[in-house]
Design a protein around this motif. Structure first.
Motif, short mmCIF file in Angstrom:
data_model
loop_
_atom_site.label_atom_id
_atom_site.label_comp_id
_atom_site.label_asym_id
_atom_site.label_seq_id
_atom_site.Cartn_x
_atom_site.Cartn_y
_atom_site.Cartn_z
N PHE B 128 -3.23 10.87 -0.72
CA PHE B 128 -2.99 10.94 0.53
C PHE B 128 -2.03 10.12 -0.25
O PHE B 128 -0.93 9.86 0.21
CB PHE B 128 -3.36 10.32 1.56
N MET B 129 -2.01 9.02 -1.03
CA MET B 129 -2.07 7.74 -1.73
C MET B 129 -0.40 8.55 -2.38
O MET B 129 1.17 8.32 -2.17
CB MET B 129 -1.75 7.32 -2.83
N PHE B 130 -0.19 9.91 -2.89
CA PHE B 130 0.72 10.65 -3.43
C PHE B 130 1.26 11.20 -2.69
O PHE B 130 3.13 11.43 -2.63
CB PHE B 130 0.21 11.46 -4.99
N THR B 131 0.80 11.77 -1.38
CA THR B 131 1.57 12.55 -0.97
C THR B 131 3.12 11.74 0.37
O THR B 131 4.24 11.73 1.12
CB THR B 131 0.59 13.29 0.66
N LYS B 132 1.87 10.44 0.42
CA LYS B 132 2.70 9.37 1.24
C LYS B 132 4.15 9.51 0.91
O LYS B 132 5.54 8.83 1.25
CB LYS B 132 1.69 8.04 1.35
N TYR B 133 4.03 9.22 -0.98
CA TYR B 133 5.09 9.23 -1.32
C TYR B 133 6.29 9.80 -1.60
O TYR B 133 7.54 9.90 -1.12
CB TYR B 133 4.70 8.77 -3.09
N LEU B 134 5.97 11.55 -1.41
CA LEU B 134 6.61 12.71 -1.17
C LEU B 134 7.35 12.18 -0.36
O LEU B 134 8.41 12.82 -0.29
CB LEU B 134 5.60 13.78 -1.92
N GLN B 135 6.82 11.89 1.31
CA GLN B 135 7.28 12.07 2.42
C GLN B 135 8.28 10.88 2.12
O GLN B 135 9.40 11.19 3.17
CB GLN B 135 5.84 11.86 3.15
N ASP B 136 8.29 9.60 1.72
CA ASP B 136 8.76 8.26 2.31
C ASP B 136 10.84 8.73 1.04
O ASP B 136 11.75 8.18 1.10
CB ASP B 136 8.02 7.19 1.28
N ALA B 137 10.09 9.85 -0.21
CA ALA B 137 10.97 9.83 -0.95
C ALA B 137 11.73 10.73 -0.45
O ALA B 137 13.15 10.82 -0.83
CB ALA B 137 10.13 10.02 -2.52
N PHE B 138 11.31 12.22 -0.31
CA PHE B 138 12.15 13.01 0.32
C PHE B 138 12.75 13.02 1.41
O PHE B 138 13.32 14.02 2.13
CB PHE B 138 11.33 14.62 -0.03
N LYS B 139 11.82 12.17 2.49
CA LYS B 139 11.92 12.44 4.24
C LYS B 139 12.21 13.57 4.53
O LYS B 139 12.52 14.09 4.97
CB LYS B 139 12.87 12.03 4.14
N VAL B 140 10.84 13.77 4.22
CA VAL B 140 9.88 14.96 4.77
C VAL B 140 9.05 14.83 5.61
O VAL B 140 8.10 14.39 5.92
CB VAL B 140 10.07 16.26 3.57
N PRO B 141 8.72 16.29 6.79
CA PRO B 141 7.75 16.08 7.34
C PRO B 141 6.61 17.10 6.91
O PRO B 141 6.42 17.75 5.85
CB PRO B 141 8.49 17.27 8.70
N LEU B 142 5.24 16.04 6.72
CA LEU B 142 3.76 16.50 6.52
C LEU B 142 2.73 17.44 7.14
O LEU B 142 3.01 16.34 8.62
CB LEU B 142 3.96 14.82 5.97
N VAL B 143 2.35 18.19 7.52
CA VAL B 143 1.04 18.28 8.25
C VAL B 143 -0.54 18.33 7.44
O VAL B 143 -0.29 19.12 6.10
CB VAL B 143 1.44 20.08 8.49
N ILE B 144 -1.09 17.85 7.82
CA ILE B 144 -2.16 17.32 7.07
C ILE B 144 -3.56 18.05 7.85
O ILE B 144 -3.84 17.87 8.96
CB ILE B 144 -2.96 15.81 7.32
N GLN B 145 -3.89 18.96 7.33
CA GLN B 145 -5.20 19.41 7.78
C GLN B 145 -6.74 18.99 7.38
O GLN B 145 -6.95 18.44 6.44
CB GLN B 145 -5.26 21.83 7.19
N LEU B 146 -7.39 18.80 8.39
CA LEU B 146 -8.48 18.87 8.49
C LEU B 146 -9.28 19.63 8.75
O LEU B 146 -9.52 20.01 9.49
CB LEU B 146 -9.43 17.31 9.43
N THR B 147 -10.37 20.29 7.50
CA THR B 147 -11.09 21.29 7.79
C THR B 147 -12.14 21.24 8.08
O THR B 147 -13.41 21.27 7.22
CB THR B 147 -11.17 22.52 6.22
N ASP B 148 -12.59 20.92 9.65
CA ASP B 148 -13.67 19.65 10.23
C ASP B 148 -14.69 21.64 9.93
O ASP B 148 -15.56 22.69 10.52
CB ASP B 148 -13.66 19.41 11.13
N ASP B 149 -14.03 22.86 10.68
CA ASP B 149 -14.84 23.90 10.48
C ASP B 149 -15.45 24.44 9.38
O ASP B 149 -17.00 25.03 8.90
CB ASP B 149 -13.58 24.97 11.37
N GLU B 150 -14.68 24.56 8.15
CA GLU B 150 -14.55 24.62 6.77
C GLU B 150 -16.21 24.13 6.10
O GLU B 150 -17.07 24.15 6.32
CB GLU B 150 -13.72 24.46 5.59
N LYS B 151 -16.53 22.01 6.88
CA LYS B 151 -17.32 21.38 6.39
C LYS B 151 -18.46 21.87 7.57
O LYS B 151 -19.94 21.68 6.87
CB LYS B 151 -17.16 19.93 7.18
N CYS B 152 -18.36 22.43 8.35
CA CYS B 152 -19.24 22.38 9.22
C CYS B 152 -20.04 24.06 8.68
O CYS B 152 -21.64 24.08 8.44
CB CYS B 152 -18.71 23.10 10.57
#
Lengths: 420, 420
Positions: B128-152
């Motif tokens: 997440f720290m690295f993804t934030k850097y990428l988002q800020d550096a490239f100024k691009v949208p981001l989707v973050i999947q929380l796989t609650d189905d998988e964990k269940c």
């Protein structure tokens, strides 16, 4: 819901620990000499399906006269011809549905269709005609699943094509006369998600790969879409899959009218149900509607000469019946007059048993034709009249189904007076 | 996305016809002596992961200095320490993302998390720290999947518990500082359906049961929820899964920052992509963050003594590092002064390599400690300062995340200025 395709084994409904021994049950099916799965229906040595054996194989119950009498008593209506004449011949816990109904408890109906071609044939109408009767007689809500995802995965068609077929099929279903105030029609591509998806996941956790291989005959070369599908067909059996209808209530019973080839899905569903806090869905199951050429299983949706379609013209109906409907009459007029018709194999009589409402007339035809006093041509003529009337009625009803009506039936909405 | 559990094989990305020979590749993995799947990370004979070998096994590329230089040139910003120091060390077609970016084409970022416990540890923060850097550096949208189905499905937890964990984890993720105008966080139980589900079905049609057995090591006793899951993690790689962001555009590239154990999912996804009309997602892949006890794989979320959690107090951080952080220093003061510390196995130095921003100071510590002039206690003291600061910053940021902010990040909505 499927009606043609790859193979598979069959199994007796059982505790979770037993269902993992499906290979054994599949062998039993082979010994029994007939195979009935959602994708394959084949009698022993290509012959007729032995439905009594199927009841034993599957572990469901025969729907007997006492139960039919009880339906008439509880609903205050004569039983549908499909009940009186054994078209719906088997069940799982239908008696419990009646017990609950008698005590004033609610239930709902669930049926479905895998949209595979633009036009439906008469066999496709059977479960819908019967479901409409059940809805009217018991005054209960109904959910109808259009498994466009399944068809997209089993057939080589796109998502978009499958969605189109689902919508076209919805028009035929609506034309059967369902009550919009008690009916929710949905396509999987539209509706999967939310509470429905949660139930899919809960169900999937209860079923192993070995089990679906045993139940459905999946093999390693099958794509994982097939393996993922059974929970999609199972989920509508549980009321919380429809929060707009039942809220969070887990105790609403479900009754599923379907052809008996769908039984494997619901054996699996019934095994999972108590493990995730639901009641087992009940089933009421039909024979297969025979092909014009004879009674060795289900019709093919791909060979148009095997069935009467709801889009056939009166002339096509007449030609198909006269040309293809397998006759049990004598080879010659002389033999026919002497020995009579073999009603066991005669398709015109079988079709009339499905669709001729008048019990007395049907008995008269059977008696006269069986004794050789009535000729095949006369029986076929009567069948042509009956089917032409049904198809014409359907054609007119379907022509009146607008896109707005489809939208209305498929809208995710409460049904305020669904038990009214 | 998973981080512990059952076993599996590994395989080189390949054409569809080759991927069905996964058993062969799984054997190769065994020969290589290490196993890395989304559920199992084990070095040869319980030792360290050989990342160079992993690159060859998986068939991805090493992220070299030329590429890092190019990132700095294109973004006009210094590369993140995780890039400069080889934490993100491997990739698939990251160069193509840069080519496209250079030409002014858009891309989006996709990462995720399997919510498995209330508290995250530092290793969880790395992507997440690295993804934030990428988002800020490239100024691009981001989707973050929380796989609650998988964990269940993988853990013995209910749908509701898994959804709760997803929401709690979302707060930690939001606390990493993502830009709400460019970030869509979703949980599978909330979001699966519609266009996303259609892509799941399209993907599932491309992958056979044999293939997932080879890629993920599924066995007959596994439940079918596991078999159904890979398309759920694959679907966010394709832009049409997010119609509120990308409409019907199929040509938006996707870049996935993740730990390299997630590579099997995306090898599968990349194989499927061209067959269903999508671009292959690119990947940028990290090492595993080592446990306090030493560098033989990933940390365990279940044993709290193996990791620093974002909920640890300063006192707990101090105690854990002093007590558990494996030291490469000499056994005695005398030996340490004489031979210096073994930086290859020293956990305090490894942790500083992740989290100490100042390159010069890090080099100084390595030099002095490696030469025996600096003592383990001093290095640990510096690490305690650095981690306490990070954890305190995170704690404060997380305390400021309200339920309304979670709702806002997780709302299905357009991101009007996502490339602004």
């Amino acid at each position: 819901m499927e009606d043609s395709g790859g193979g598979g084994g069959v199994a007796v409904e059982s505790a979770a620990v037993d269902i993992s021994k499906q290979e054994v049950n599949a062998s039993n099916a082979e010994e029994a000499g007939q195979v009935v799965t959602p994708w394959e229906v084949a009698g022993k040595d290509g012959g007729k399906i032995d439905y009594d054996k199927l009841i034993v194989q599957f572990g469901c119950q025969k729907l007997d006269q006492a139960l039919i009498d009880r339906v008439e008593r509880l609903t205050g209506k004569p039983a549908h011809p499909f009940l009186r004449r054994g078209v719906f011949f088997a069940h799982r816990e239908f008696d419990k549905i009646l017990d609950a109904y008698e005590k004033g408890e609610k239930f709902y109906l669930y049926t479905g269709r895998g949209p595979s071609s633009d036009a439906l044939h008469l066999g496709h109408l059977v479960p819908f005609m019967f479901t409409k009767y059940l809805q009217d007689a018991f005054k209960v809500p109904l959910v109808i699943q259009l498994t466009d995802d399944e068809k997209c995965m089993w057939k080589d068609i796109t998502v978009e094509r499958s969605q189109h077929l689902a919508r076209e099929n919805a028009k035929d279903i609506i034309a059967c006369g369902f009550d919009i105030s008690r009916t929710f029609i949905f396509s999987d591509f539209d509706y999967v998600g939310g509470e429905f998806y949660k139930n899919m996941v809960r169900i999937a956790k209860c079923v192993t790969l070995n089990q679906v291989r045993g139940i459905f005959g999946f093999v390693g070369e099958d794509h994982i879409g097939k393996v993922s599908f059974p929970p999609v067909q199972a989920a509508p059996s549980f009321p919380t899959s429809f929060p707009h209808l039942f809220g969070q209530r887990k105790d609403v019973r479900c009754l599923i009218p379907c052809a008996i080839d769908q039984d494997p899905y619901f054996r699996m569903t019934r095994d999972a149900a108590p493990r995730i806090g639901f009641l087992k869905p009940a089933l009421i199951e039909s024979l297969f509607f025979p092909a014009l050429q004879g009674d060795s299983g289900k019709m093919s949706a791909s060979d148009t000469s095997t069935a009467i379609y709801v889009t056939d013209t009166p002339k096509e109906i007449k030609t198909k019946i006269n040309r293809y409907a397998f006759s049990g009459g004598g080879d010659t007029m002389e033999k026919h007059r002497k020995y009579g018709a073999n009603l066991e194999v005669d398709i015109p009589v079988k079709y009339l048993s499905f669709f001729l409402d008048d019990d007395a007339e049907l008995e008269e035809i059977k008696k006269e034709y069986g004794a050789g006093r009535m000729l095949t041509g006369e029986v076929k003529q009567r069948l042509i009249e009956v089917l032409t009337a049904i198809v014409e009625r359907h054609r007119k009803a379907r022509a009146g189904v607008t896109e707005e009506m489809v939208n209305a039936f498929m809208a995710v909405r409460p049904l305020p007076n669904m038990y009214g």
